[in-house]
Write an enzyme that holds these catalytic residues in place. Structure first.
Site, PDB file in Angstrom:
ATOM      1  CB  ILE A  16      -0.854  -0.024   1.273  1.00 48.16           C
ATOM      2  CG1 ILE A  16      -0.139  -0.142   2.469  1.00 48.16           C
ATOM      3  CG2 ILE A  16      -1.976  -0.950   1.244  1.00 48.16           C
ATOM      4  CD1 ILE A  16      -1.076   0.033   3.884  1.00 48.16           C
ATOM      5  N   GLY A  17       2.050   1.091   0.175  1.00 47.80           N
ATOM      6  CA  GLY A  17       3.028   2.370   0.216  1.00 47.80           C
ATOM      7  C   GLY A  17       4.632   2.015   0.178  1.00 47.80           C
ATOM      8  N   GLY A  19       8.454   4.437   1.005  1.00 45.34           N
ATOM      9  CA  GLY A  19       9.406   5.648   1.323  1.00 45.34           C
ATOM     10  C   GLY A  19      10.578   5.310   0.761  1.00 45.34           C
ATOM     11  N   GLY A  20      11.790   5.977   1.140  1.00 46.50           N
ATOM     12  CA  GLY A  20      13.180   5.826   1.009  1.00 46.50           C
ATOM     13  C   GLY A  20      13.928   4.868   1.931  1.00 46.50           C
ATOM     14  CB  ALA A  22      10.066   1.077   5.491  1.00 47.91           C
ATOM     15  CB  VAL A  24       3.776   0.570   4.132  1.00 48.43           C
ATOM     16  CG1 VAL A  24       2.805   0.596   4.987  1.00 48.43           C
ATOM     17  CG2 VAL A  24       4.579   2.013   4.571  1.00 48.43           C
ATOM     18  CE  LYS A  39       6.485   2.975   7.208  1.00 51.86           C
ATOM     19  NZ  LYS A  39       6.556   4.413   7.364  1.00 51.86           N
ATOM     20  CG  ASP A 133      10.634  13.017   8.007  1.00 52.54           C
ATOM     21  OD1 ASP A 133      10.858  13.911   7.422  1.00 52.54           O
ATOM     22  OD2 ASP A 133      10.626  11.712   7.474  1.00 52.54           O
TER      23      ASP A 133
END
Length: 654
Positions: A16-17, A19-20, A22, A24, A39, A133
């Site tokens: 479902i997603g 990032g830099g 990890a 998800v 994650k 963050d």
């Protein structure tokens, strides 16, 4: 990874997603039968021990946070070089997606989202957790418009949009603070700076600093002032602009010092949107914080005194050492005499009863009797502080001078730190207080914006010191106070009008189903799920049924219509008139309407006179397929039949 089960319970369903740092995944927890978000640390970081340790340590710290505006962390695990975090699965959009869809958010939306983010940060900062963050990508907006902050303390890996300093990631380049860009000290005010950048983007649709590379953007955070939000969006509230500008001050000391101050100003702004001043930077020019070099002792010169040379300092050191050695020798000599005298002393002393005596009094009496007291302490609710609870050498016992008598001294009641009950579920309170050594007080219930069953206040306050067994009272949220009102009548009105009424009464529009209907024209509401006049509340879901008009049917052939004219034998005396003077009679015309549906128009016209003797709409579904029509006229007269305005090809002769 899809289909894999982690920790013998988390079955990976879909990605479902990511990032830099990890990726998800949505997963099914087979133990609790619910969906969670998992994650997983990217494989390129699994060999970096520093990142793994920080991943574990900071994830566990974040797991201690519990707040309605924070995504809950359920579990942290490791399996075959797979490092993962199990979190609450939130159905909704990121704030970044909301900004992309709307470009510029309304003042009400900005205040609402910012307050919720600030409340989440307040809870984190109270527990000494700095997010580092904060950005729209890490803020989830649920379907009921609740903001939930995620990724507490786990954004640690370097990417094209982050900067690493001494092995630690300090934020995303478009949102981090100047001190993060310099690799300096970060604190709560660093999170507030990032929140100010998020507010800037919500109010203008843009971030204040852009560049060709992460480094160039970082330098702008340090060196450049942003374009005023009002220059990008002239419609922005003056008060909102001032709050944003105070949050993104370069100097940490000039920003809001805590989330509470920010929340208070947001409340003022909500009450007075047209205010020309809200908050304001703090002036530190009169006494700026500075870093000065350490002043060395040799740099301090007493007026009129010359520095000693090395020889004088060495001589002084020798003299001082000799004096100290002489003092030590004298003390040893005196102690030796005292010890020897006690060896040869035969007189014994009787141990007094120290129990119930103040410790200071006991010490004085012990000196007089040449006894030594060995003191241990313990907490006691019954015995006052500094009072002796018991002694381990029985009173009246004969001992030699210098003997040691051990006593237990009360420290008074034990004091404990009051735990933070705020945002905890009401059902957890008895266990939390029991574990802390405190008693459960009487709860009080109040309506609030927080979910039902959540603790919103407590007394004593969290973090305070209290005597063990102290009663802790608390306030439980009953959720928002519901306003009820009679349901308006939508039936018979247009669907557009119904939608406007639903919005006006702050109801939730559900499904809009369409049905054929002969009574209401197309586009009119024919039914509603909440009956008109019944009591309902805001945000109640209402479903509508809308007319599609009469159902279109193919008309049957005229040969399908059966016509039969006959006298009604049962009512012959009433319905039949046959006299020699008028030569008229009344007979019933039976018309069969097989194949017709809905409303059918039936007309009967006297051909000779042109008069319509019958004109009615017949509901087939209600009245059946057989129609009996009384016709009065002279024998031999001709009548015409029209069905749905179409003339039947057979005439009717009486």
């Amino acid at each position: 990874m899809i289909g894999r089960i982690l920790g013998n319970r988390y079955e990976i369903v879909e990605k479902i997603g990511g990032g830099g740092m990890a990726l998800v995944y949505k997963a099914k927890c087979n133990l609790l039968n619910r969906y969670v978000a998992v994650k997983i640390l990217r494989s390129e970081f699994t060999n970096d021990k520093d990142i793994i340790e920080k991943f574990k340590r900071e994830s566990q710290a974040a797991a201690s946070l519990s707040h309605p505006n924070i995504v809950n962390l359920y579990d942290v695990g490791e399996e075959e070089d797979i490092y993962y975090i199990v979190m609450e699965y939130v159905k909704g959009k990121t704030l970044k997606e909301v900004i992309k869809e709307k470009e510029i958010l309304t003042l009400e939306e900005i205040i609402n989202y910012t307050k919720q983010i600030a409340l989440a940060l307040q809870q984190a900062h109270y527990n000494h957790v700095i997010h580092r963050d904060i950005k729209p990508h890490n803020i989830l907006i649920t379907e009921d418009n609740r903001a939930k902050v995620t990724d507490f303390g786990i954004a640690l890996a370097a990417t094209s949009s982050t900067i690493t300093n001494m092995g630690s990631v300090i934020g995303s380049v478009h949102y981090f603070s100047p001190e993060q860009a310099r690799g300096g000290y970060t604190d709560e005010k660093s999170d507030l700076y990032s929140l100010g950048i998020v507010m800037y983007e919500m109010a203008t649709g843009k971030v204040p600093f852009e560049g060709d590379s992460p480094i160039s953007v970082a330098l702008k955070h340090i060196q450049e002032e942003p374009v005023l939000p009002s220059e990008v969006n002239p419609q922005i509230s003056k008060g909102l602009e001032e709050i944003i500008l105070q949050l993104i001050q370069k100097d940490q000391a000039s920003r809001y010092q805590n989330t509470q101050s920010l929340i208070e100003d947001l409340n003022k702004l909500k009450q007075s949107p047209d205010a020309t001043y809200v908050g304001g930077p703090i002036n530190h020019e009169d006494s700026p914080t500075q870093i000065i070099p350490r002043i060395k002792e040799e740099d301090i010169q007493v007026p009129g005194k010359k520095p000693q040379n090395k020889k004088k300092r060495r001589d002084k050191l020798l003299i001082t050492s000799a004096v100290i050695a002489a003092l030590i020798a004298a003390l040893l000599f005196v102690f030796g005499l005292f010890y020897v005298s006690n060896i040869f002393r035969t007189e014994e002393v009787e141990v007094p009863n120290f129990v119930g005596m103040d410790i200071e009094t006991a010490r004085q009496q012990a000196v007089i009797l040449e006894l030594e007291l060995s003191e241990e302490t313990t907490h006691s609710k019954e015995v006052p502080i500094d009072e002796i609870i018991r002694q381990y050498t029985s009173p009246g016992m004969k001992v030699r001078p210098g003997a040691t008598v051990k006593v237990l001294v009360s420290e008074g009641p034990r004091t404990v730190t009051v735990p933070d009950l705020r945002f905890e579920d009401e059902t957890n309170v008895p266990y939390i207080l029991e574990n802390a050594g405190l008693e459960v007080g009487t709860p009080r219930y109040e309506f609030s914006d927080f979910p039902k069953g959540v603790i919103i206040e407590q007394n004593p306050r969290a973090g305070a010191s209290a005597v063990e067994g102290t009663i802790v009272d608390y306030v439980v949220s009953q959720g928002p106070q519901e306003v009820t009102f009679p349901m308006p009548n939508l039936i018979g009105g247009t669907i557009e009008n119904a939608r406007n009424i639903i919005e006006q009464f702050q109801l939730q529009k559900g499904s809009e189903r369409q049905e054929y209907n002969d009574e209401y024209p197309e586009g009119l509401v024919i039914d509603q799920s909440i009956a008109p006049g019944s009591m309902t509340r805001e945000n109640a879901l209402i479903n509508l049924t809308v007319s599609r008009g009469p159902k279109p049917v193919q008309e049957p052939g005229e040969e399908d219509i059966e016509l039969d004219i006959k006298e009604d034998e049962e009512d012959d005396q009433e319905d039949s008139i046959n006299t020699s003077t008028t030569n008229t009679s009344t007979k019933n015309l039976r018309v069969e309407l097989q194949g017709y549906t809905g409303l059918v128009s039936i007309r009967v016209r006297n051909v000779s006179s042109g008069e319509e003797v019958y004109n009615k709409n017949h509901d087939v579904s209600r009245d059946g397929e057989t129609v009996m029509i009384p016709i009065t006229g002279r024998e031999g007269q001709e009548f015409e039949l029209y069905i749905n305005n179409k003339k039947h090809n057979k005439s009717i002769i009486l």
